[in-house]
Design a protein around this motif. Structure first.
Motif, short mmCIF file in Angstrom:
data_model
loop_
_atom_site.label_atom_id
_atom_site.label_comp_id
_atom_site.label_asym_id
_atom_site.label_seq_id
_atom_site.Cartn_x
_atom_site.Cartn_y
_atom_site.Cartn_z
N ASP A 100 34.06 34.77 44.46
CA ASP A 100 34.85 36.01 44.50
C ASP A 100 36.21 35.69 45.07
O ASP A 100 36.32 34.96 46.06
N SER A 102 39.62 37.73 46.39
CA SER A 102 40.35 38.97 46.64
C SER A 102 41.82 38.72 46.33
O SER A 102 42.25 37.57 46.17
N LEU A 103 42.57 39.78 46.26
CA LEU A 103 43.99 39.66 45.94
C LEU A 103 44.72 38.80 46.97
O LEU A 103 45.59 38.00 46.62
N SER A 105 43.44 36.29 48.75
CA SER A 105 43.04 34.88 48.79
C SER A 105 43.44 34.09 47.55
O SER A 105 43.13 32.90 47.46
N THR A 126 38.23 39.40 35.78
CA THR A 126 38.42 40.61 36.58
C THR A 126 37.82 41.80 35.85
O THR A 126 37.33 41.67 34.72
N GLY A 142 41.60 41.63 41.93
CA GLY A 142 40.92 40.39 42.26
C GLY A 142 39.79 40.19 41.26
O GLY A 142 39.67 40.91 40.29
N LYS A 144 36.54 37.06 39.97
CA LYS A 144 35.81 35.82 40.17
C LYS A 144 36.58 34.70 39.48
O LYS A 144 37.13 34.89 38.40
#
Length: 150
Positions: A100, A102-103, A105, A126, A142, A144
């Motif tokens: 996963d 996130s925006l 990371s 997404t 975000g 995968k």
């Protein structure tokens, strides 16, 4: 007359002579075939089997001109793809498992996977489709991680 077979399933399969390789990731096989053909200086490469994820990954690569056109050949089973190579691709790969992201990371993954900020892309799946990391930032989503190319 009774025959007893002890051991694991793989030993039994080997004993009866019907060992078969199992394809774990069609996307990984596809990207490995493209990278190997590119290293050998080939102009085309045949990819089989095909899947929706492979086609969308190739469209992202094509959008950024890392590969040329590709043609999907329908053989009423799992289809084949012929990809035109242009010599621009240096490395490509799949990230497994599909972590996963996130925006916030995305930048961390870009620093870890790509050689420079100036070129190369990370491909994400997404809720708004399969896209590269820059498009995901613009759309503020975000997802995968699928893989990368540069």
């Amino acid at each position: 007359y009774q025959r007893r077979v002890h051991g694991t399933l793989s030993e039994c399969l080997f004993f009866f002579g019907c060992f078969k390789m199992v394809r774990m990731s069609t996307l990984a096989d596809c990207l490995k075939n493209i990278a190997n053909a590119e290293k050998r200086g080939k102009r085309q490469v045949l990819i089989r089997p095909s899947s929706k994820v492979i086609i969308k990954f190739l469209r992202v690569m094509q959008k950024h001109e890392y590969i040329g056109d590709f043609e999907i050949i329908d053989n009423h089973r799992s289809n084949k793809i012929i990809v035109e190579l242009n010599g621009r691709l240096n490395k490509t790969g799949v990230i497994s498992p599909r972590y996963d992201i996130s925006l916030g990371s995305i930048e961390k993954w870009v620093l870890n996977l790509l050689p420079s900020r100036q070129f190369g892309f990370i491909v994400l799946t997404t809720s708004k489709g399969i896209m590269d990391h820059e498009e995901a930032k613009k759309k503020n989503v975000g997802g995968k991680i699928l893989g990368f190319f540069y």
